[in-house]
Design a protein around this motif. Structure first.
Motif, short mmCIF file in Angstrom:
data_model
loop_
_atom_site.label_atom_id
_atom_site.label_comp_id
_atom_site.label_asym_id
_atom_site.label_seq_id
_atom_site.Cartn_x
_atom_site.Cartn_y
_atom_site.Cartn_z
N GLU A 1 55.37 83.54 20.33
CA GLU A 1 54.74 84.74 19.77
C GLU A 1 53.34 84.42 19.24
O GLU A 1 52.40 85.20 19.41
N GLY A 2 53.21 83.27 18.59
CA GLY A 2 51.92 82.87 18.06
C GLY A 2 50.89 82.67 19.16
O GLY A 2 49.72 83.06 19.01
N ARG A 3 51.31 82.07 20.28
CA ARG A 3 50.39 81.87 21.40
C ARG A 3 49.91 83.21 21.96
O ARG A 3 48.73 83.37 22.30
N ILE A 4 50.84 84.16 22.05
CA ILE A 4 50.48 85.47 22.59
C ILE A 4 49.49 86.19 21.68
O ILE A 4 48.48 86.74 22.14
N VAL A 5 49.77 86.18 20.40
CA VAL A 5 48.89 86.86 19.44
C VAL A 5 47.50 86.23 19.46
O VAL A 5 46.48 86.94 19.48
N ALA A 6 47.43 84.90 19.48
CA ALA A 6 46.14 84.21 19.50
C ALA A 6 45.37 84.51 20.79
O ALA A 6 44.15 84.76 20.76
N ALA A 7 46.08 84.48 21.92
CA ALA A 7 45.42 84.76 23.20
C ALA A 7 44.92 86.20 23.25
O ALA A 7 43.82 86.47 23.75
N SER B 1 27.44 89.58 29.30
CA SER B 1 27.10 88.17 29.41
C SER B 1 28.33 87.26 29.40
O SER B 1 28.25 86.10 29.81
N GLY B 2 29.44 87.78 28.92
CA GLY B 2 30.64 86.95 28.81
C GLY B 2 31.70 87.28 29.85
O GLY B 2 32.90 87.10 29.58
N THR B 3 31.29 87.71 31.05
CA THR B 3 32.27 88.13 32.05
C THR B 3 33.23 87.01 32.43
O THR B 3 34.44 87.21 32.54
N GLN B 4 32.69 85.79 32.63
CA GLN B 4 33.58 84.69 33.00
C GLN B 4 34.53 84.35 31.85
O GLN B 4 35.71 84.06 32.08
N ALA B 5 34.02 84.38 30.62
CA ALA B 5 34.90 84.11 29.47
C ALA B 5 35.97 85.18 29.36
O ALA B 5 37.13 84.89 29.04
N TRP B 6 35.60 86.43 29.66
CA TRP B 6 36.59 87.53 29.62
C TRP B 6 37.74 87.25 30.59
O TRP B 6 38.92 87.39 30.25
N LYS B 7 37.40 86.82 31.82
CA LYS B 7 38.46 86.56 32.78
C LYS B 7 39.27 85.32 32.40
O LYS B 7 40.46 85.26 32.66
N ASP C 1 41.57 86.64 29.83
CA ASP C 1 42.56 87.48 30.49
C ASP C 1 43.67 86.61 31.08
O ASP C 1 44.86 86.89 30.90
N PHE C 2 43.29 85.55 31.79
CA PHE C 2 44.28 84.64 32.34
C PHE C 2 45.11 83.99 31.23
O PHE C 2 46.34 83.91 31.34
N ASP D 1 46.06 98.55 27.98
CA ASP D 1 47.16 97.89 28.67
C ASP D 1 47.51 96.56 28.00
O ASP D 1 48.68 96.23 27.82
N HIS D 2 46.48 95.79 27.67
CA HIS D 2 46.73 94.48 27.06
C HIS D 2 47.38 94.62 25.68
O HIS D 2 48.28 93.84 25.33
N LYS D 3 46.94 95.60 24.91
CA LYS D 3 47.54 95.81 23.59
C LYS D 3 49.00 96.25 23.75
O LYS D 3 49.90 95.79 23.00
N ALA D 4 49.27 97.09 24.75
CA ALA D 4 50.64 97.54 24.98
C ALA D 4 51.53 96.39 25.43
O ALA D 4 52.70 96.29 25.03
N LEU D 5 50.99 95.49 26.26
CA LEU D 5 51.76 94.32 26.69
C LEU D 5 52.07 93.40 25.51
O LEU D 5 53.16 92.84 25.42
N LEU D 6 51.11 93.25 24.61
CA LEU D 6 51.35 92.46 23.40
C LEU D 6 52.49 93.07 22.59
O LEU D 6 53.42 92.36 22.15
N ASP D 7 52.45 94.37 22.39
CA ASP D 7 53.50 95.04 21.61
C ASP D 7 54.87 94.88 22.28
O ASP D 7 55.88 94.66 21.59
N CYS D 8 54.90 94.98 23.61
CA CYS D 8 56.17 94.79 24.33
C CYS D 8 56.71 93.38 24.12
O CYS D 8 57.92 93.20 23.94
N ALA D 9 55.82 92.40 24.16
CA ALA D 9 56.26 91.02 23.98
C ALA D 9 56.86 90.81 22.60
O ALA D 9 57.92 90.18 22.46
N LEU D 10 56.23 91.35 21.58
CA LEU D 10 56.69 91.13 20.22
C LEU D 10 58.02 91.83 19.94
O LEU D 10 58.79 91.37 19.08
N ARG D 11 58.31 92.90 20.67
CA ARG D 11 59.61 93.55 20.50
C ARG D 11 60.58 93.23 21.64
O ARG D 11 61.66 93.80 21.71
N ARG D 12 60.16 92.32 22.51
CA ARG D 12 60.97 91.80 23.62
C ARG D 12 61.43 92.89 24.58
O ARG D 12 62.58 92.90 25.05
N ASP D 13 60.54 93.80 24.90
CA ASP D 13 60.86 94.90 25.82
C ASP D 13 60.33 94.53 27.20
O ASP D 13 59.23 94.94 27.61
#
Length: 230
Positions: A115-121, A138-144, A147-148, A192-204
């Protein structure tokens, strides 16, 4: 996606040989669109760019061919693998199949460290997406990269190194399309990313898989609608 592909000078990874550095640089340049789809790769020109000999370059390109990043043309040499709608859709389906499976396993097995890794990422990814939403590209590569790292964190507790390696390999090939053709698709991606985080934390896992399907195919639909890939 290996860390070395993003940062060859990191103190956190072992020093690489000249040949391995060239391999990582060429792989990075293909994935991030510096070497364009369909571009021929003449060895005599590449050796001055990447600082290695022709035999080493041939070995590197032969290593990249089974990964779907390079096409070996026999006596005609090598070229960067071309892009197509068919290939993109196949990669998207493969990524969805692998990542959905890994998500379910990871959500079931994940602990508080996971959970900590997910929140930090997610924190790093969200901060970068806010910059993009503000018009700073300017941070397109960092964004991807972030994302990964976020998607990797989601599946990191699946318990299978083979599955994680397969996921990383497919993600690299999918990422190449994103870097060459896709643009940041705004608030939808962030939501989408925020929703995926929420799903992970509630294990859905079921909801996360549904979101992932829309997330991946939404990118493809946008690319096709804008005529970014033929």
């Amino acid at each position: 996606m290996t860390d070395a592909a993003f940062d060859l000078g990191s103190d956190d990874i072992p020093a690489l040989s000249t040949g391995e550095q060239a391999y990582e640089r060429i792989r990075h340049d293909i994935v991030f669109g510096v070497l364009q789809p369909g571009q021929r790769l003449p060895l005599d020109r590449l050796k001055s760019v990447y600082g290695v000999g022709i035999s080493t370059l041939r070995e590197i390109l032969n290593r990249l061919a089974p990964q779907g990043l390079v096409v070996a043309e026999g006596q005609r040499g090598f070229q960067v693998s071309p892009c197509s709608v068919t290939d993109l859709k196949e990669l998207a389906d493969l990524r969805l199949l692998i990542e959905s499976n890994a998500l379910a396993q990871s959500f079931q097995a994940g602990d508080v460290e996971w959970e900590g890794r997910i929140v930090a990422a997610h924190h790093k990814l969200a901060r970068m997406e806010q910059r993009l939403l503000a018009g700073d590209e300017s941070g397109t590569q960092a964004w991807k990269r972030y994302d990964f790292e976020f998607h990797q964190a989601l599946v990191s507790a699946c318990g299978s190194k083979a599955l994680l390696d397969l996921h990383a390999g497919i993600y690299d090939r999918y990422l190449r399309y994103q870097m060459v053709f896709f643009v940041f698709w705004g608030p939808t991606s962030t939501e989408d990313h925020k929703a995926l985080l929420d799903c992970a934390l509630r294990r859905d896992a079921a909801e996360a898989q549904r979101l992932l399907h829309g997330h991946i195919h939404g990118c493809i639909d946008m690319a096709l609608e804008r005529g970014l890939v033929d």
